[in-house]
Write an enzyme that holds these catalytic residues in place. Structure first.
Site, PDB file in Angstrom:
ATOM      1  N   ASP A 177     143.008  55.254  52.582  1.00  9.31           N
ATOM      2  CA  ASP A 177     141.262  56.563  53.069  1.00  9.31           C
ATOM      3  C   ASP A 177     140.319  56.353  53.157  1.00  9.31           C
ATOM      4  O   ASP A 177     139.322  57.573  53.976  1.00  9.31           O
ATOM      5  CB  ASP A 177     142.808  57.291  51.735  1.00  9.31           C
ATOM      6  CG  ASP A 177     144.073  57.861  51.515  1.00  9.31           C
ATOM      7  OD1 ASP A 177     143.922  58.480  52.760  1.00  9.31           O
ATOM      8  OD2 ASP A 177     144.173  57.725  50.129  1.00  9.31           O
TER       9      ASP A 177
ATOM     10  N   HIS B 271     147.363  59.855  46.656  1.00  6.54           N
ATOM     11  CA  HIS B 271     147.443  59.063  48.262  1.00  6.54           C
ATOM     12  C   HIS B 271     147.776  60.389  49.241  1.00  6.54           C
ATOM     13  O   HIS B 271     149.207  59.442  50.002  1.00  6.54           O
ATOM     14  CB  HIS B 271     147.436  57.925  48.133  1.00  6.54           C
ATOM     15  CG  HIS B 271     147.772  57.023  49.303  1.00  6.54           C
ATOM     16  ND1 HIS B 271     146.664  57.201  50.171  1.00  6.54           N
ATOM     17  CD2 HIS B 271     149.447  56.542  49.733  1.00  6.54           C
ATOM     18  CE1 HIS B 271     147.321  56.397  51.119  1.00  6.54           C
ATOM     19  NE2 HIS B 271     148.335  56.120  51.051  1.00  6.54           N
TER      20      HIS B 271
END
Length: 337
Positions: free
Chosen positions: A172, A199
């Protein structure tokens, strides 16, 4: 004609450490898969790794034989099937777990839960038995649930140390750095965007207001950028049209995190990475924030920092889903036979 590339320097990114040699023993569980193979290649290339132990339920001897021919110092061993898992883990200081099934078009990370929960629980059980003090880095999705699963399994064995269990959310951060760099004409390797939360989908919260160097976006562009970072995994799944999910970029991100961890374990100061860990920073019992890493794992949780009103709203909106995913993982272990 090949002289200029005969012995290339192994340097892949600002965070891909090559300057210090160490004797770390690293295991990759799920080493034959789409993430496991390129991740193992990157680890084999690092002078930080002296022993690379590869495990999977198929093809591991071939993967290990292939990697063992590479002219770097790490000694590679391949371990096949449950009977060889203990041997793979013995003496390992870092265990990376990319094992599990990948997403296909139309699937969320949570759709992977039933299969991957069992896989991760079994691997965590083996870690508790054979390398209870190892740093455990979980890539297998859904990370928002697989980290609580790993933690609960380790608790059952009485070996849980919250400073040594990490959900690898680094992709990310890598994506945020890349997308911001593209929009602002900056070298992504010089961009640093903290990403907090979890996530999956809206639990992924990029803190553009804390970006280094400082950047500004109009609100509509900021909302679009945030959404793209949150759904970037789906972007890859769709582009691969059924052939898998993000594997190469995930392997890169996983290696980046492992190298940062190894650097810190070797005594390097000031190593900071975001990761999904046990946390008291919010009302969620697990939360990703920037962490100062040290010889024993997490040295200090650096927290959320100052958030913009937009980011505060994103955090508030993520809480319900994040709590549900955490509980789902914890309940799975409670109900295990």
């Amino acid at each position: 004609m090949f002289s200029c590339i005969a012995r290339p320097a192994i340097h892949l990114s600002r965070n891909f450490s090559t300057s210090v040699q160490s004797n770390a023993r690293v295991a990759v569980l799920g080493a034959s898969g789409g993430i496991g193979q390129p991740l193992s290649l990157l680890l084999k290339n690092s002078p930080l790794v002296s022993q690379l132990s590869l495990f999977d339920i198929a093809h591991t001897p071939g993967v290990a034989a292939d990697l063992s021919h590479i002219e770097t110092r790490a000694h590679v061993t391949g371990h096949l099937g449950p009977d060889q898992l203990g041997e793979c883990l013995k003496g390992c200081e870092v265990v990376v777990i990319p094992a599990g099934v990948p997403r296909k078009p139309g699937m969320t990370r949570d759709d992977l839960f039933t299969t991957n929960a069992t896989i991760v629980a079994n691997l965590a059980d083996a870690c508790a038995r054979h390398c209870p003090e190892a740093m455990i880095c979980v890539i297998a999705n859904p990370v928002n649930s697989t980290i609580p699963i790993t933690s609960e399994v380790l608790k059952k064995h009485g070996v849980y140390n919250p400073n040594r269990v990490f959900g690898v959310t680094t992709l990310d951060i890598v994506r945020a750095n890349t997308f911001v760099g593209e929009l602002k004409g900056l070298d992504p390797a010089r961009v640093s965007v903290p990403v907090i939360g979890g996530h999956a989908g809206k639990t992924i919260i990029p803190l553009i207001s804390q970006c280094t160097p400082k950047v500004d976006f109009p609100q509509d562009q900021l909302a679009t950028l945030t959404s793209r970072i949150q759904e970037a995994g789906t972007e890859v799944v769709k582009a691969k049209a059924g052939a898998g999910s993000a594997t190469l970029s995930m392997a890169y991100a996983g290696a980046r995190f492992v190298f940062s961890l190894l650097d810190a374990m070797n005594g390097k100061e000031g190593v900071v990475e975001c990761s999904f860990v046990r946390s008291e920073e919010t009302e969620c019992t697990y939360f990703s924030t920037p962490l100062l890493l040290g010889k024993n794992g997490i040295e200090k949780n650096l927290g959320l920092g100052k958030l913009s009103p937009f980011e505060e709203k994103l955090v508030a909106e993520a809480m319900s889903e994040l709590k549900g995913s955490i509980k789902k993982g914890e309940d799975f272990v409670k109900n295990m036979k």
